[in-house]
Write a protein that holds these residues in place. Structure first.
Motif, PDB file in Angstrom:
ATOM      1  N   ASP A   1       0.776  -1.361  -0.128  1.00 29.95           N
ATOM      2  CA  ASP A   1       0.104  -0.013   0.022  1.00 29.95           C
ATOM      3  C   ASP A   1       0.791   1.135  -0.001  1.00 29.95           C
ATOM      4  O   ASP A   1       0.305   2.164  -0.455  1.00 29.95           O
TER       5      ASP A   1
ATOM      6  N   LEU B   1       1.898   1.777  -3.699  1.00 32.77           N
ATOM      7  CA  LEU B   1       0.756   2.064  -4.628  1.00 32.77           C
ATOM      8  C   LEU B   1       0.333   3.581  -4.244  1.00 32.77           C
ATOM      9  O   LEU B   1       0.093   4.233  -5.015  1.00 32.77           O
ATOM     10  N   ALA B   2       0.560   4.055  -2.898  1.00 32.57           N
ATOM     11  CA  ALA B   2       0.345   5.439  -2.576  1.00 32.57           C
ATOM     12  C   ALA B   2       1.393   6.307  -3.418  1.00 32.57           C
ATOM     13  O   ALA B   2       1.073   7.389  -3.765  1.00 32.57           O
TER      14      ALA B   2
ATOM     15  N   ARG C   1       0.227   6.629  -6.958  1.00 27.75           N
ATOM     16  CA  ARG C   1      -0.695   7.634  -6.999  1.00 27.75           C
ATOM     17  C   ARG C   1      -0.432   8.942  -7.400  1.00 27.75           C
ATOM     18  O   ARG C   1      -1.001   9.539  -8.131  1.00 27.75           O
TER      19      ARG C   1
ATOM     20  N   ARG D   1       0.228   6.240 -12.307  1.00 22.77           N
ATOM     21  CA  ARG D   1      -0.833   6.588 -11.703  1.00 22.77           C
ATOM     22  C   ARG D   1      -2.247   5.804 -12.105  1.00 22.77           C
ATOM     23  O   ARG D   1      -3.038   5.462 -11.577  1.00 22.77           O
TER      24      ARG D   1
ATOM     25  N   ALA E   1      -2.370   2.464 -10.150  1.00 20.60           N
ATOM     26  CA  ALA E   1      -2.653   2.627  -8.952  1.00 20.60           C
ATOM     27  C   ALA E   1      -4.225   2.977  -9.028  1.00 20.60           C
ATOM     28  O   ALA E   1      -5.052   2.175  -8.124  1.00 20.60           O
ATOM     29  N   ALA E   2      -4.720   3.600  -9.731  1.00 21.45           N
ATOM     30  CA  ALA E   2      -6.156   3.914  -9.893  1.00 21.45           C
ATOM     31  C   ALA E   2      -6.919   2.605 -10.319  1.00 21.45           C
ATOM     32  O   ALA E   2      -7.931   2.283  -9.617  1.00 21.45           O
TER      33      ALA E   2
ATOM     34  N   ILE F   1      -5.997  -0.625  -9.630  1.00 24.18           N
ATOM     35  CA  ILE F   1      -5.674  -1.358  -8.504  1.00 24.18           C
ATOM     36  C   ILE F   1      -6.637  -0.847  -7.440  1.00 24.18           C
ATOM     37  O   ILE F   1      -7.464  -1.859  -6.662  1.00 24.18           O
ATOM     38  N   HIS F   2      -6.964   0.361  -6.963  1.00 26.59           N
ATOM     39  CA  HIS F   2      -7.762   0.652  -6.129  1.00 26.59           C
ATOM     40  C   HIS F   2      -9.205   0.564  -6.368  1.00 26.59           C
ATOM     41  O   HIS F   2     -10.006  -0.017  -5.517  1.00 26.59           O
ATOM     42  N   GLN F   3      -9.605   0.545  -7.708  1.00 34.14           N
ATOM     43  CA  GLN F   3     -10.861   0.169  -8.229  1.00 34.14           C
ATOM     44  C   GLN F   3     -11.277  -1.166  -8.084  1.00 34.14           C
ATOM     45  O   GLN F   3     -12.336  -1.567  -7.727  1.00 34.14           O
TER      46      GLN F   3
ATOM     47  N   ALA G   1     -10.008  -3.122  -5.772  1.00 32.95           N
ATOM     48  CA  ALA G   1      -9.967  -3.627  -4.446  1.00 32.95           C
ATOM     49  C   ALA G   1     -11.002  -2.928  -3.609  1.00 32.95           C
ATOM     50  O   ALA G   1     -11.551  -3.311  -2.656  1.00 32.95           O
ATOM     51  N   ALA G   2     -11.939  -1.755  -4.081  1.00 34.77           N
ATOM     52  CA  ALA G   2     -12.721  -1.081  -3.494  1.00 34.77           C
ATOM     53  C   ALA G   2     -14.154  -1.896  -3.696  1.00 34.77           C
ATOM     54  O   ALA G   2     -14.481  -2.530  -4.625  1.00 34.77           O
TER      55      ALA G   2
END
Length: 181
Positions: A141, A144-145, A148, A156, A159-160, A162-164, A166-167
């Motif tokens: 994490d 990944l931060a 971003r 970027r 990261a977006a 992967i975030h999507q 995981a959300a």
């Protein structure tokens, strides 16, 4: 490394000039191409893994890096070799460690095309990160931060994505009552 030579030689033998011209043209000449089909790439990696059965974590990561790089000094990287690296990593996701994120970062930075970044994200990074837990996930994490806010748009975007992935899915908005006509 014998496995890299086997894969490279097989991909060259499976290639066709018309496919190579198409790939190089589609990619704007950023990468060379042997003209091997996606099926040939997958089959070649499968055959290599059968032939070289005892590839541990270090050998898999080293092989992926060798395939990602240039086949010889002064030459351009080859699309099918990089795709083979992705297929290799995809088949060996359980071997990957949080420390391999820096290598994946290098792959993302140098991919040069969505035809490589998309399968790297969807088939390697997302499943790899989904299985991490505890301290390894915390370390990932942090990486990944950093991605971003990186100047590189590939990171970027990664990261977006992967975030999507995981959300949790958002609950439906508005009126959810069923209507009949």
């Amino acid at each position: 490394m014998a496995a890299a030579e086997f894969i490279d030689r097989t991909l060259q033998n499976e290639g066709a000039w018309y496919r190579a011209d198409d790939v190089e043209g589609r990619l704007g000449g950023q990468l060379s191409s042997y003209g091997s089909s996606v099926g040939a790439v997958r089959g070649t990696v499968r055959d290599a893994l059968r032939k070289y059965k005892d590839l541990d974590h270090d050998a898999v990561v080293q092989l992926a890096s060798a395939l990602w790089g240039q086949p010889r000094p002064g030459s351009r990287a080859v699309f099918e070799r990089r795709l083979a690296a992705i297929v290799l990593l995809q088949t060996r996701v359980p071997l990957l460690r949080h420390s391999d994120l820096t290598r994946m970062e290098g792959f993302l930075r140098s991919a040069g095309t969505r035809e490589l970044t998309e399968p790297l994200l969807a088939d390697v990074l997302a499943p790899f990160l989904a299985r991490l837990g505890g301290r390894d996930r915390q370390r990932a994490d942090v990486v990944l931060a950093r991605w971003r806010t990186d100047a590189d748009s590939q990171l970027r975007t990664a990261a977006a994505y992967i975030h999507q992935q995981a959300a949790p899915e958002a609950p439906p908005q508005g009126d959810t009552h069923e209507r009949s006509l």
